[in-house]
Design a protein around this motif. Structure first.
Motif, PDB file in Angstrom:
ATOM      1  N   VAL A 180     -26.385  39.558 -55.357  1.00 17.42           N
ATOM      2  CA  VAL A 180     -26.943  38.148 -54.941  1.00 17.42           C
ATOM      3  C   VAL A 180     -25.719  37.254 -54.819  1.00 17.42           C
ATOM      4  CG1 VAL A 180     -28.591  36.349 -55.841  1.00 17.42           C
ATOM      5  CG2 VAL A 180     -29.264  38.320 -55.514  1.00 17.42           C
ATOM      6  N   GLU A 181     -24.931  37.309 -56.225  1.00 17.76           N
ATOM      7  CA  GLU A 181     -23.727  36.338 -56.054  1.00 17.76           C
ATOM      8  C   GLU A 181     -22.922  36.282 -54.946  1.00 17.76           C
ATOM      9  OE1 GLU A 181     -24.676  38.629 -58.173  1.00 17.76           O
ATOM     10  OE2 GLU A 181     -25.557  37.601 -59.968  1.00 17.76           O
ATOM     11  N   ASN A 182     -22.542  37.568 -54.418  1.00 16.20           N
ATOM     12  CA  ASN A 182     -21.926  37.642 -53.109  1.00 16.20           C
ATOM     13  C   ASN A 182     -22.512  37.130 -52.106  1.00 16.20           C
ATOM     14  OD1 ASN A 182     -19.888  39.015 -54.735  1.00 16.20           O
ATOM     15  ND2 ASN A 182     -19.621  40.626 -53.385  1.00 16.20           N
ATOM     16  N   ALA A 183     -23.985  37.415 -51.871  1.00 15.36           N
ATOM     17  CA  ALA A 183     -24.579  36.903 -50.656  1.00 15.36           C
ATOM     18  C   ALA A 183     -24.520  35.153 -51.094  1.00 15.36           C
ATOM     19  CB  ALA A 183     -25.988  37.211 -50.959  1.00 15.36           C
ATOM     20  N   ALA A 184     -24.575  34.707 -51.880  1.00 15.27           N
ATOM     21  CA  ALA A 184     -24.302  33.138 -52.036  1.00 15.27           C
ATOM     22  C   ALA A 184     -22.965  32.884 -51.831  1.00 15.27           C
ATOM     23  CB  ALA A 184     -24.794  32.692 -53.486  1.00 15.27           C
ATOM     24  N   ALA A 185     -21.875  33.411 -52.179  1.00 10.66           N
ATOM     25  CA  ALA A 185     -20.445  33.322 -51.869  1.00 10.66           C
ATOM     26  C   ALA A 185     -20.176  33.496 -50.255  1.00 10.66           C
ATOM     27  CB  ALA A 185     -19.579  34.188 -52.942  1.00 10.66           C
ATOM     28  N   ALA A 203     -19.002  29.892 -48.257  1.00 13.74           N
ATOM     29  CA  ALA A 203     -17.543  30.142 -47.764  1.00 13.74           C
ATOM     30  C   ALA A 203     -17.893  30.054 -46.276  1.00 13.74           C
ATOM     31  CB  ALA A 203     -16.903  31.425 -48.024  1.00 13.74           C
ATOM     32  N   GLU A 204     -18.674  30.614 -45.776  1.00 17.31           N
ATOM     33  CA  GLU A 204     -19.005  30.633 -44.176  1.00 17.31           C
ATOM     34  C   GLU A 204     -19.393  29.431 -43.415  1.00 17.31           C
ATOM     35  OE1 GLU A 204     -18.664  35.770 -43.052  1.00 17.31           O
ATOM     36  OE2 GLU A 204     -20.776  34.263 -42.978  1.00 17.31           O
ATOM     37  N   VAL A 205     -20.459  28.913 -44.095  1.00 18.66           N
ATOM     38  CA  VAL A 205     -21.267  27.713 -43.547  1.00 18.66           C
ATOM     39  C   VAL A 205     -21.172  26.480 -44.450  1.00 18.66           C
ATOM     40  CG1 VAL A 205     -22.519  29.390 -41.972  1.00 18.66           C
ATOM     41  CG2 VAL A 205     -23.554  28.558 -44.239  1.00 18.66           C
ATOM     42  N   GLY A 206     -21.378  26.856 -45.624  1.00 13.48           N
ATOM     43  CA  GLY A 206     -21.504  25.749 -46.649  1.00 13.48           C
ATOM     44  C   GLY A 206     -22.504  24.796 -46.273  1.00 13.48           C
ATOM     45  N   GLY A 207     -22.336  23.512 -45.971  1.00 12.01           N
ATOM     46  CA  GLY A 207     -23.188  22.549 -45.721  1.00 12.01           C
ATOM     47  C   GLY A 207     -23.256  22.367 -44.259  1.00 12.01           C
ATOM     48  N   GLY A 208     -22.487  23.037 -43.248  1.00  6.16           N
ATOM     49  CA  GLY A 208     -22.252  22.863 -41.955  1.00  6.16           C
ATOM     50  C   GLY A 208     -23.667  22.868 -41.261  1.00  6.16           C
ATOM     51  N   SER A 209     -23.713  22.001 -40.180  1.00  4.25           N
ATOM     52  CA  SER A 209     -24.794  21.837 -39.510  1.00  4.25           C
ATOM     53  C   SER A 209     -25.148  22.893 -38.765  1.00  4.25           C
ATOM     54  CB  SER A 209     -25.013  20.593 -38.600  1.00  4.25           C
ATOM     55  OG  SER A 209     -23.838  21.061 -37.460  1.00  4.25           O
ATOM     56  N   PHE A 210     -26.451  23.133 -38.133  1.00  8.54           N
ATOM     57  CA  PHE A 210     -26.936  24.274 -37.172  1.00  8.54           C
ATOM     58  C   PHE A 210     -25.978  24.142 -36.135  1.00  8.54           C
ATOM     59  CE2 PHE A 210     -29.350  26.230 -33.925  1.00  8.54           C
ATOM     60  CZ  PHE A 210     -29.900  27.330 -34.493  1.00  8.54           C
ATOM     61  N   GLY A 211     -25.788  22.873 -35.569  1.00  8.05           N
ATOM     62  CA  GLY A 211     -25.088  22.920 -34.290  1.00  8.05           C
ATOM     63  C   GLY A 211     -23.739  23.540 -34.494  1.00  8.05           C
ATOM     64  N   LYS A 212     -23.053  22.980 -35.552  1.00  9.02           N
ATOM     65  CA  LYS A 212     -21.708  23.656 -35.796  1.00  9.02           C
ATOM     66  C   LYS A 212     -21.629  25.083 -35.816  1.00  9.02           C
ATOM     67  CE  LYS A 212     -17.673  22.802 -38.998  1.00  9.02           C
ATOM     68  NZ  LYS A 212     -17.352  22.149 -40.156  1.00  9.02           N
ATOM     69  N   VAL A 213     -22.474  25.575 -36.596  1.00  4.02           N
ATOM     70  CA  VAL A 213     -22.414  27.281 -36.683  1.00  4.02           C
ATOM     71  C   VAL A 213     -22.783  27.637 -35.161  1.00  4.02           C
ATOM     72  CG1 VAL A 213     -23.578  29.036 -37.775  1.00  4.02           C
ATOM     73  CG2 VAL A 213     -23.244  27.005 -39.179  1.00  4.02           C
ATOM     74  N   VAL A 244     -19.370  44.629 -39.862  1.00  2.00           N
ATOM     75  CA  VAL A 244     -18.436  44.256 -41.080  1.00  2.00           C
ATOM     76  C   VAL A 244     -19.223  44.565 -42.370  1.00  2.00           C
ATOM     77  CG1 VAL A 244     -17.596  42.367 -42.366  1.00  2.00           C
ATOM     78  CG2 VAL A 244     -17.046  42.707 -40.007  1.00  2.00           C
ATOM     79  N   ARG A 245     -18.869  45.318 -43.447  1.00  2.00           N
ATOM     80  CA  ARG A 245     -19.727  45.373 -44.606  1.00  2.00           C
ATOM     81  C   ARG A 245     -19.182  44.626 -45.887  1.00  2.00           C
ATOM     82  NH1 ARG A 245     -24.164  48.677 -45.995  1.00  2.00           N
ATOM     83  NH2 ARG A 245     -24.644  47.978 -43.789  1.00  2.00           N
ATOM     84  N   ASP A 246     -18.021  44.430 -45.611  1.00  2.00           N
ATOM     85  CA  ASP A 246     -17.100  43.583 -46.852  1.00  2.00           C
ATOM     86  C   ASP A 246     -17.826  42.224 -46.967  1.00  2.00           C
ATOM     87  OD1 ASP A 246     -14.546  42.164 -45.297  1.00  2.00           O
ATOM     88  OD2 ASP A 246     -15.332  43.978 -44.384  1.00  2.00           O
ATOM     89  N   ASP A 247     -17.704  41.415 -48.138  1.00  2.00           N
ATOM     90  CA  ASP A 247     -18.068  40.239 -48.513  1.00  2.00           C
ATOM     91  C   ASP A 247     -16.726  39.476 -48.395  1.00  2.00           C
ATOM     92  OD1 ASP A 247     -20.905  40.849 -48.778  1.00  2.00           O
ATOM     93  OD2 ASP A 247     -20.340  41.347 -50.751  1.00  2.00           O
ATOM     94  N   VAL A 248     -16.885  38.067 -48.442  1.00  2.00           N
ATOM     95  CA  VAL A 248     -15.786  37.301 -48.174  1.00  2.00           C
ATOM     96  C   VAL A 248     -14.916  37.334 -49.223  1.00  2.00           C
ATOM     97  CG1 VAL A 248     -17.114  35.302 -46.719  1.00  2.00           C
ATOM     98  CG2 VAL A 248     -17.127  35.451 -49.457  1.00  2.00           C
ATOM     99  N   HIS A 264     -11.075  44.652 -42.502  1.00  2.00           N
ATOM    100  CA  HIS A 264     -12.502  44.812 -42.663  1.00  2.00           C
ATOM    101  C   HIS A 264     -12.762  46.315 -42.968  1.00  2.00           C
ATOM    102  CE1 HIS A 264     -13.171  40.614 -42.022  1.00  2.00           C
ATOM    103  NE2 HIS A 264     -12.500  40.506 -40.947  1.00  2.00           N
ATOM    104  N   PHE A 265     -13.989  46.447 -43.648  1.00  2.00           N
ATOM    105  CA  PHE A 265     -14.512  47.498 -43.768  1.00  2.00           C
ATOM    106  C   PHE A 265     -15.833  47.514 -42.915  1.00  2.00           C
ATOM    107  CE2 PHE A 265     -17.622  50.883 -46.199  1.00  2.00           C
ATOM    108  CZ  PHE A 265     -16.730  51.651 -46.193  1.00  2.00           C
ATOM    109  N   TYR A 266     -15.837  48.624 -42.011  1.00  2.00           N
ATOM    110  CA  TYR A 266     -16.897  48.606 -40.958  1.00  2.00           C
ATOM    111  C   TYR A 266     -17.859  49.868 -41.453  1.00  2.00           C
ATOM    112  CZ  TYR A 266     -14.880  45.455 -38.050  1.00  2.00           C
ATOM    113  OH  TYR A 266     -14.003  43.939 -37.544  1.00  2.00           O
ATOM    114  N   VAL A 267     -19.209  49.865 -40.973  1.00  2.00           N
ATOM    115  CA  VAL A 267     -20.184  50.514 -41.051  1.00  2.00           C
ATOM    116  C   VAL A 267     -20.804  50.822 -39.749  1.00  2.00           C
ATOM    117  CG1 VAL A 267     -20.114  50.430 -43.590  1.00  2.00           C
ATOM    118  CG2 VAL A 267     -21.870  48.908 -42.188  1.00  2.00           C
ATOM    119  N   ASN A 268     -22.080  51.747 -39.928  1.00  2.00           N
ATOM    120  CA  ASN A 268     -23.102  51.713 -38.703  1.00  2.00           C
ATOM    121  C   ASN A 268     -22.227  52.298 -37.358  1.00  2.00           C
ATOM    122  OD1 ASN A 268     -24.966  50.723 -40.320  1.00  2.00           O
ATOM    123  ND2 ASN A 268     -24.811  48.686 -39.454  1.00  2.00           N
TER     124      ASN A 268
END
Length: 977
Positions: A311-316, A320-330, A371-375, A394-398
């Motif tokens: 869970v901690e990595n999911a939050a990180a 890291a990737e979107v922070g508080g960025g807007s929907f439009g920015k993403v 991609v399967r690795d976290d930030v 990056h570590f790839y799967v699938n």
């Protein structure tokens, strides 16, 4: 010489991983390249609904549609935020694991998807679905417990109110809620606008993925407006692979109320629920979850990080990737990344429909692997341990079908367009081998060590930034007797005898063909790395397809230990007794799957004329399926290379005709316009190659077989700055479909193939086009390569040390001759063994344990001393009954003499025409035990040769009757003897 450049210019950006690179100008994103102003741009051409409707009028062994989905993802991202539909009725066209266009209900919006996979009812993915509920709560809880009837919350919708573009999806639901989805690599950003509805509740079905769920947990933190949790479940196809996924979601609106459910109980105000089981046989789908309610009419933005570490990595990942960025920015950043990815192949010309089909196929090709690795670089390895990927990688799967689907088209397309991704894929596979000791990601979904083919192919195409030596070392060590480290089913029998008898079932015959391709790929990598011994070993195995080629009927055919099954109906997959022989295809379709040695296959099938007639029959129906058919099955992987077989038949124009028929008869822009399961992009990648006019038909190499481009100008401009390939085919849009000439970097080329160096270094390909075929590619020297090395090598390990019967097998019942007993009888490695009463002396094979020491005949040519000889004799035996065939002596003057060869069963006394030359007591079993009895190696009665002629070689029988023949040596008596 630089002829033209891509309209997109030189791109240096990567397409995976990382945080947002900042806001991108909407004006810039919307502006098409000036040179392509009149054309539908690559980004605009993508139609995510192609492949979402099953064609129920077809009867094929796999689902007759792409099984794709509309949704939000970035190239090779961890996240595929998307809707999943529901339609009452049979599972095949009802509750799909993806998106069925004829459905009118949405089950919810999940985080991951396997695009285009089969395994009806066991698709996997779709973690942590969210359902926007616009009704009211009853006494603070949902009106119906989701664990008892989740269908009460399914969402009515209409296609007219949907919109999808790369990186974005929107639907106005019938309940008044508008849902929008976008994504970065590891984070989904979603908005739920309740302005047009009544209540404002999100149902979080943490235990609601597509496949079985063994346990899950969810925690609500109202103070931080965060919900997090995990699930443990069965992966795609539910064949033994299990995984845990974790999420952390923040919401931009305060929670008015919340609660959880577990089994039959719903509790308002509770913030935590967990239901876990160590029993991976359990299924707790929908058994627990939560709901959160917002102010009426709220517009809620959810930012959800995903991780397979915690869970901690999911939050990180989210922060890291979107922070508080807007929907439009993403959304803008996702669009930019897709424009870069789709821009790696810039095609000019074509109708809007052609461009839509092409760029939609290219889009689908880049959804996987993931991609399967976290930030922070961490990822959960196949060994269950947390590892950290090397910085910048990056570590790839699938890998689709454990590589079985991927190796025939998609891997090569990635190498052409995303070389850094290709190198990271190879390194990811090396890491897999280090963590598992083998070549399968857990329980493999398809047969073969197909990841080895991917590694070798990508390597030849220039993806060499990985531990090449480690990859080869693992290949060599795992694909050796006793097969204890191999993931190949029946690997022991295959390694020992070069075949898999039909009674093994499990698509035994097609597995021999697939394993031979695996071995060829290993041989090519060994050759590039200078390992001559391994190259020779695996090239010999690469020719094992000949062991299941029946010279009498001139077809690939199931083989029993007592001979070929000539009663087997090659129009089917199995023999009616449950012994499947051909995986997802018929014997006619698999009958051409010898991509590395088609010249020999064509010769064995009766030559160019006979083979052309047979291939023409296959092509009468291009997509017949696999049920009692003589036609082809181009929407499924084993048949992918069949159109290009015409190049080896000196008729590349015939391949062009087939490809034009395929793209027009099988594909269109409707929801049912993808004719078979896309299998995570492999079918779409095939379509791309069909349009490019080049195809990597010799799996294990980067060589490209050429037909004819379907666009006038094509620029392959790899992401990250690789060398461009520029293709020009003037006249295509005016109906000139046939290639009548080819210039490679300004030099004329009549050969209908192009070496892998063009992939590695770039180049200019100028096709001369005409409305009618010419003579380009029709010469005997114009055909693509066939790799014949190893065809004459010994192919059976029939002698083993005592207690190590797992190092060989003679009779397909796992019995072998004892090396110690043979030595005691005078047959030590390299020993000279005279045939009494003649001038003939045999040499016992000087082979080590586990190495081939005899020939199972399929027409091998054995060089003999060039000297006049009076007679010839063969040293060998038969198993599973006597065996006879006809050998051919070749003289140096070009003349030949046919010689009948017959051997007695090794457990019997010598029959007429045989002499028991070596007699031993006992034999070895694969399980380490020993058996009683007397066993013999025989010499055939010397056959007279033409006096005065010099013997050059002997060709062993193309085939034998009844049992299996084994030849240990061939010797002649010199005239002076």
């Amino acid at each position: 010489m630089r002829l033209w450049t891509s309209a997109h210019g030189r791109r240096r950006s990567a397409v995976t991983g990382g945080a947002l690179a900042g806001a991108v100008s909407l004006t810039l994103l919307a502006a098409p390249p000036p040179a392509a102003a009149a054309e539908l741009s690559a980004f605009e051409a993508v139609d995510q609904f192609i492949g979402t409707e099953m064609d129920t009028t077809q009867n094929k062994s796999n689902d007759a549609y792409g099984n794709t989905f509309p949704g939000a993802a970035v190239p090779f991202g961890m996240i595929q935020s998307s809707p999943t539909t529901y339609k009452p009725g049979p599972a095949l066209v009802g509750e799909k694991g993806g998106y069925e266009y004829t459905a009118d209900l949405i089950r919810g919006f999940g985080l991951t998807r396997y695009s285009g996979s089969g395994c009806t009812g066991r698709y996997g993915g779709y973690e942590f679905p969210t359902i926007p509920y616009a009704g009211e709560l009853v006494n603070g809880v949902l009106p119906t417990n989701p664990s008892e009837d989740i269908r009460k919350y399914y969402l009515k919708f209409d296609h007219a109110k949907e919109k999808a573009e790369p990186g974005y999806y929107r639907v106005d639901l019938d309940n008044g809620v508008t849902t929008e989805l976008t994504a970065s690599s590891r984070t989904a950003v979603s908005t739920f606008d309740f302005a047009g509805s009544g209540g404002s509740t999100l149902i979080l079905d943490v235990s609601g993925p597509n496949n079985r769920v063994h346990g899950s947990e969810i925690t609500i933190d109202p103070e931080t407006r965060t919900v997090s949790g995990w699930m443990h479940g069965a992966d795609i196809c539910d064949n033994g692979n299990h995984y845990r996924a974790y999420f952390s979601t923040t919401y931009d609106q305060a929670f008015e109320s919340y609660g959880v459910w577990k089994d039959g109980e719903m509790t308002a105000g509770r913030t935590h629920v967990r239901k876990a089981a160590d029993d991976t046989g359990a299924d707790h789908r929908h058994d627990n979850g939560a709901w959160i309610t917002f102010a009426d009419g709220a517009k809620v933005t959810a930012r959800t990080g995903l991780s397979y570490v915690g869970v901690e990595n999911a939050a990180a990942n989210r922060d890291a990737e979107v922070g508080g960025g807007s929907f439009g920015k993403v959304r803008n950043e996702a669009a930019r990344r897709w424009k870069d990815a789709l821009g790696t192949i810039d095609v000019r010309g074509g109708s809007a429909e052609q461009r839509t089909e092409f760029y939609t196929a290219l889009y689908h090709s880049f959804l996987h692997p993931n991609v399967r690795d976290d930030v922070n670089g961490q990822y959960l390895g196949y060994d269950g341990e947390v590892h950290t990927v090397e910085k910048g990688r990056h570590f790839y799967v699938n890998f689709a079908g454990s590589g079985w689907d991927m190796y025939r088209s998609q891997a090569q397309l990635i190498a052409l367009t995303h070389p850094k991704v290709a190198s990271d894929i190879n390194q990811s596979i090396v890491l897999l081998t280090e963590q598992t000791g083998g070549w399968a990601p857990g329980a493999a979904r398809m047969q073969g060590d197909n990841l080895q083919v991917i590694v070798a192919t990508l390597d030849d195409m220039g993806a060499t930034d990985y531990d090449r030596e480690a990859a080869l070392k693992s290949m060599v060590e795992t694909q050796a007797l006793p097969a204890a480290k191999s993931t190949r089913t029946d690997g022991y029998q295959y390694f020992a005898t070069g075949m898999i008898e039909n009674r093994k079932g499990d698509f035994a015959t097609s597995r021999v063909l697939e394993y031979a391709i695996d071995d060829f790929a290993i041989a090519r990598l060994a050759d590039r790395l200078g390992d001559e011994t391994s190259h020779a070993t695996f090239m010999a195995r690469a020719q094992n397809w000949m062991n299941v080629f029946d010279p009498e009927t001139r077809h690939i055919r199931p083989r029993e230990r007592t001979g070929f099954d000539r009663a087997f109906d090659l129009r089917v997959r199995e023999d009616g007794a449950g012994r499947g022989q051909f995986n997802q295809s018929t014997g006619y379709q698999y009958g051409w799957l010898v991509p590395h040695n088609l010249a020999t296959l064509i010769e064995k099938r009766g030559g160019v004329e006979a083979s052309t007639k047979a291939l023409d029959v296959l092509m009468e129906d291009l997509d017949a399926g696999a049920y009692t058919k003589t036609g082809n099955y181009l929407s499924n992987q084993p048949a992918f290379g069949t159109p290009w077989v015409y190049n080896w038949l000196r008729a590349p124009h015939e391949a062009t005709d087939v490809l034009y028929r395929a793209v027009t008869e099988m594909y269109d822009t409707t929801p049912s316009g993808l004719p078979g399961n896309d299998d995570q992009g492999s079918l779409s990648a095939w379509y791309v190659f069909a349009n490019l006019g080049i195809y990597p038909a010799i799996y294990g190499t980067g060589d490209l077989v050429a037909t004819a481009p379907m666009f006038e100008r094509i620029v392959i401009d790899p992401a990250g700055g690789g060398e461009r390939i520029r293709i020009r085919a003037r006249g295509v849009e005016d109906g000139a479909r046939y290639t009548t000439g080819l210039r490679v970097d300004g030099r004329p080329r009549t050969a209908s193939w192009i070496g892998a160096e063009v992939v590695r270094s770039g180049g200019d390909l100028i096709f001369e086009m005409s409305r009618t075929p010419g003579d380009w590619g029709t010469g005997a020297d114009d055909v693509p390569p066939s790799y014949t090395g190893g065809a004459d090598a010994r192919n059976n390990a029939g002698t083993t040390p005592e207690g190590r019967g797992d190092l060989g097998s003679l009779d397909l019942s796992d019995w072998s001759l004892s090396r110690e007993a043979l030595a005691d009888a005078g047959a030590r490695p390299g020993a000279r063994i005279p045939l009494d009463g003649s001038a003939i002396t045999f040499t016992w094979p000087d082979a080590g344990p586990g190495e081939p020491d005899n020939w199972i005949p399929h027409g091998q040519r054995i060089d003999l001393p060039d000297e006049p000889s009076t007679s010839i004799s063969f040293l060998g035996l038969a198993t599973n009954g006597p065996a006879a065939g006809t050998a051919t002596v070749e003289y140096t003057d070009g003349s030949t003499r046919r010689i009948d060869v017959a051997f007695t069963d090794w457990a019997a006394s010598a029959a007429e025409g045989n002499t028991g030359l070596i007699t031993v007591r006992g034999r070895n079993k694969a399980d380490g035990s020993a058996g009683d009895g007397t066993f013999r190696v025989f010499a055939t009665r010397p056959a007279a040769l033409d006096p005065g002629k010099v013997v050059d070689a002997v060709v062993l029988p193309e085939g034998t009757d009844r049992g299996i023949m084994h030849v240990f040596d061939v010797a002649t008596a010199p005239e002076s003897g």
